[in-house]
Enzyme design. Structure first.
Site, mmCIF file in Angstrom:
data_model
loop_
_atom_site.group_PDB
_atom_site.id
_atom_site.type_symbol
_atom_site.label_atom_id
_atom_site.label_comp_id
_atom_site.label_asym_id
_atom_site.label_seq_id
_atom_site.Cartn_x
_atom_site.Cartn_y
_atom_site.Cartn_z
ATOM 1 N N GLY A 31 0.855 -1.257 0.064
ATOM 2 C CA GLY A 31 0.003 -0.151 0.139
ATOM 3 C C GLY A 31 0.894 1.286 -0.012
ATOM 4 N N LEU A 33 0.429 3.718 -2.068
ATOM 5 C CA LEU A 33 0.940 3.342 -3.684
ATOM 6 C C LEU A 33 1.413 4.733 -4.204
ATOM 7 C CD1 LEU A 33 -1.943 1.130 -4.613
ATOM 8 C CD2 LEU A 33 0.064 0.434 -3.617
ATOM 9 N N GLY A 36 5.583 3.860 -9.076
ATOM 10 C CA GLY A 36 6.412 2.498 -8.958
ATOM 11 C C GLY A 36 5.183 1.386 -9.216
ATOM 12 N N HIS A 37 4.191 1.412 -8.213
ATOM 13 C CA HIS A 37 3.129 0.307 -8.020
ATOM 14 C C HIS A 37 2.229 0.627 -9.314
ATOM 15 C CE1 HIS A 37 4.117 1.330 -3.483
ATOM 16 N NE2 HIS A 37 4.089 -0.159 -3.655
ATOM 17 N N LYS A 149 12.831 -2.976 -8.505
ATOM 18 C CA LYS A 149 13.389 -2.213 -7.206
ATOM 19 C C LYS A 149 13.959 -3.070 -6.201
ATOM 20 C CE LYS A 149 13.271 1.090 -3.960
ATOM 21 N NZ LYS A 149 12.164 0.787 -3.085
ATOM 22 N N ILE A 176 10.940 2.650 -11.122
ATOM 23 C CA ILE A 176 10.279 3.869 -11.510
ATOM 24 C C ILE A 176 11.058 4.926 -10.634
ATOM 25 C CG2 ILE A 176 8.395 5.361 -11.807
ATOM 26 C CD1 ILE A 176 8.386 2.972 -13.797
ATOM 27 N N LYS A 184 11.429 5.369 -6.447
ATOM 28 C CA LYS A 184 10.299 5.794 -5.743
ATOM 29 C C LYS A 184 9.991 4.539 -4.684
ATOM 30 C CE LYS A 184 7.892 8.483 -9.151
ATOM 31 N NZ LYS A 184 7.003 9.560 -8.511
ATOM 32 N N SER A 185 9.544 4.981 -3.581
ATOM 33 C CA SER A 185 9.389 4.166 -2.595
ATOM 34 C C SER A 185 8.379 4.698 -1.492
ATOM 35 C CB SER A 185 10.727 3.829 -1.511
ATOM 36 O OG SER A 185 10.509 3.566 -0.430
HETATM 37 P P1 AMP Z 1 5.850 -2.632 -1.587
HETATM 38 O O1 AMP Z 1 4.560 -1.771 -1.455
HETATM 39 O O2 AMP Z 1 7.171 -1.435 -1.295
HETATM 40 O O3 AMP Z 1 6.214 -3.956 -0.894
HETATM 41 O O4 AMP Z 1 6.126 -2.918 -3.130
HETATM 42 C C1 AMP Z 1 5.101 -3.641 -3.854
HETATM 43 C C2 AMP Z 1 5.795 -3.979 -5.430
HETATM 44 O O5 AMP Z 1 5.946 -2.691 -5.937
HETATM 45 C C3 AMP Z 1 7.316 -4.778 -5.230
HETATM 46 O O6 AMP Z 1 7.125 -5.710 -6.180
HETATM 47 C C4 AMP Z 1 8.171 -3.811 -5.556
HETATM 48 O O7 AMP Z 1 9.294 -4.050 -6.163
HETATM 49 C C5 AMP Z 1 7.348 -2.776 -6.376
HETATM 50 N N1 AMP Z 1 7.899 -1.553 -6.393
HETATM 51 C C6 AMP Z 1 7.991 -0.593 -5.229
HETATM 52 N N2 AMP Z 1 8.796 0.579 -5.638
HETATM 53 C C7 AMP Z 1 8.799 0.448 -7.166
HETATM 54 C C8 AMP Z 1 9.725 1.393 -7.905
HETATM 55 N N3 AMP Z 1 10.164 2.553 -7.589
HETATM 56 N N4 AMP Z 1 9.458 0.746 -9.158
HETATM 57 C C9 AMP Z 1 8.938 -0.323 -9.732
HETATM 58 N N5 AMP Z 1 8.467 -1.119 -8.964
HETATM 59 C C10 AMP Z 1 8.268 -0.815 -7.708
#
Ligand code: AMP
Length: 282
Positions: A31, A33, A36-37, A149, A176, A184-185
Site C-alpha cells: 500500500g 501506492l 512504481g506500484h 526495485k 520507476i 520511488k518508495s
Molecule cells: P511494496 O509496497 O514496497 O512492498 O512494493 C510492492 C511492489 O511494488 C514490489 O514488487 C516492489 O518491487 C514494487 N515497487 C516498489 N517501488 C517500485 C519502484 N520505484 N519501481 C518499480 N516497482 C516498484
C-alpha cells in the site's frame, strides 16, 4: 473497482471472473501506492482481463526493530490510484484475516536469502515467501507482477514458484524513479528536506557503477569502491551494504564474468533505502 477485506470475497469474485473465461493478474503491495506500484498495475492491466491489487502491510516480513507501526497507510488514496490505472479489485485484509490464531505454517528458502537484504533482515524473506504464497493461493492469478526495485525479492519469488511448481507467470518490471533519480518508495515519505537531498547519493552511486560497467570495468571491488566512496562523502548516509552478486545465486562475485546484480541498502538518517542495477540492463 471494489475494496474487499476478506479472503472469501476475493475467492468469490475471482471464481466469477474465471466462469466468464477471464484472465487474472495480481500485484502484491504493502500500500501507500506511488507510480512504481502504478507501473505494475498498468502492466497487469495490459496483460490480463482483470487485475487484483493486494494492499497489506505484512507484519511477518518486519523484524522486531523495524518500521511496522510507522509504515505509511492510506487506503482511500490507494483505491483512487488503482481505479485510475485500471485495477478491478483491492484485497485489503486485516492481519487477523491473513494470520488466524494458531497460524504456524511458513514458506522458507535456504538459498538466495543468505546475502544482501537477507543478511540485514533475517526474518524478511520468510515473511515475504509466506504471504506471497498465501496471496497466490487466495487469488490463483495467471500472472503476478513484481518490481526490479526489490531485485532480491523478485529472484526469491521466481525461485519459489519454480521450486514449489506454482503455475503462475512472474513478471519483473523496471524501477520507476523521481525526476531527480531517487527510486520511488513508500518509505521516501520518512525523509525530511535535508534527508531527501542526501538520499540522491543512492541513485548517483548507481549511475557511477553503471558508467564503470559500461566502460568495461570487470573488477567488482573497483566498482563497489567508487560507489561507496561517493556515498560515504554524504554525512547523513550510512551504508548497510553495497555488493555485486551473481544473478542466479545471489552470491558475491569478484569479476563481472556473468549476469550480475549490483545492489545497495543505505540508511539516510533512520530510513533504510535500497537501489540496484542489473549489469545486463546497462
Ligand atoms: P511494496 O509496497 O514496497 O512492498 O512494493 C510492492 C511492489 O511494488 C514490489 O514488487 C516492489 O518491487 C514494487 N515497487 C516498489 N517501488 C517500485 C519502484 N520505484 N519501481 C518499480 N516497482 C516498484
Amino acid at each position: 473497482m471494489r475494496v474487499v477485506k476478506t479472503i472469501d470475497e476475493v475467492r468469490r469474485q475471482v471464481k466469477e471472473w474465471r466462469a466468464q473465461g477471464l484472465t487474472v493478474g495480481l500485484v502484491p503491495t504493502m500500500g501507500y501506492l506511488h507510480e512504481g506500484h502504478a507501473s505494475l498495475i498498468d502492466a497487469s492491466h495490459r496483460d490480463n482481463d482483470r487485475t487484483v491489487v493486494s494492499d497489506f502491510v505484512n507484519p511477518m516480513q518486519f523484524g522486531p526493530t523495524e518500521d511496522l507501526e510507522s509504515y505509511p497507510r492510506d487506503i482511500e488514496h490507494d483505491a483512487a490510484l488503482v481505479e485510475a490505472h485500471g485495477g478491478d479489485l483491492i484485497f485489503h485484509p486485516e492481519p487477523e484475516e491473513m494470520y488466524h490464531e494458531g497460524f504456524s505454517s511458513f514458506v522458507d528458502m535456504t538459498v538466495l536469502t543468505q546475502e544482501l537484504c537477507g543478511l540485514s533482515r533475517p526474518v524478511h524473506f520468510r515473511g515475504v515467501c509466506t504471504v506471497v504464497s498465501k496471496l497466490f493461493n487466495i487469488v490463483k492469478p495467471d500472472r503476478a507482477y513484481f518490481g526490479k526495485k526489490d531485485a532480491q525479492q523478485l529472484a526469491v519469488i521466481r525461485h519459489m514458484v519454480d521450486d514449489l511448481n506454482m503455475d503462475i507467470e512472474i513478471i519483473g518490471c523496471p524501477i520507476i524513479r523521481e525526476a531527480d533519480g531517487l527510486a520511488k518508495s513508500s518509505r521516501n515519505t520518512y525523509l525530511n528536506a535535508d534527508e531527501r537531498k542526501a538520499a540522491l547519493v543512492l541513485s548517483q552511486a548507481i549511475a557511477i557503477g553503471k558508467d564503470m560497467v559500461k566502460n568495461g570495468e570487470k573488477d567488482c571491488a573497483a566498482i563497489i569502491g567508487s560507489m561507496k566512496q561517493h556515498i560515504e562523502a554524504e554525512p547523513l548516509a550510512r551504508i548497510d551494504y553495497v555488493k555485486i552478486v551473481d544473478c542466479a545465486t545471489m552470491q558475491q562475485i569478484e569479476k563481472l564474468d556473468r549476469p550480475a546484480l549490483c545492489a545497495m541498502a543505505v540508511y539516510i538518517g533512520k530510513t533504510r533505502l535500497i537501489d540496484n542495477f542489473f549489469t545486463e540492463d546497462v
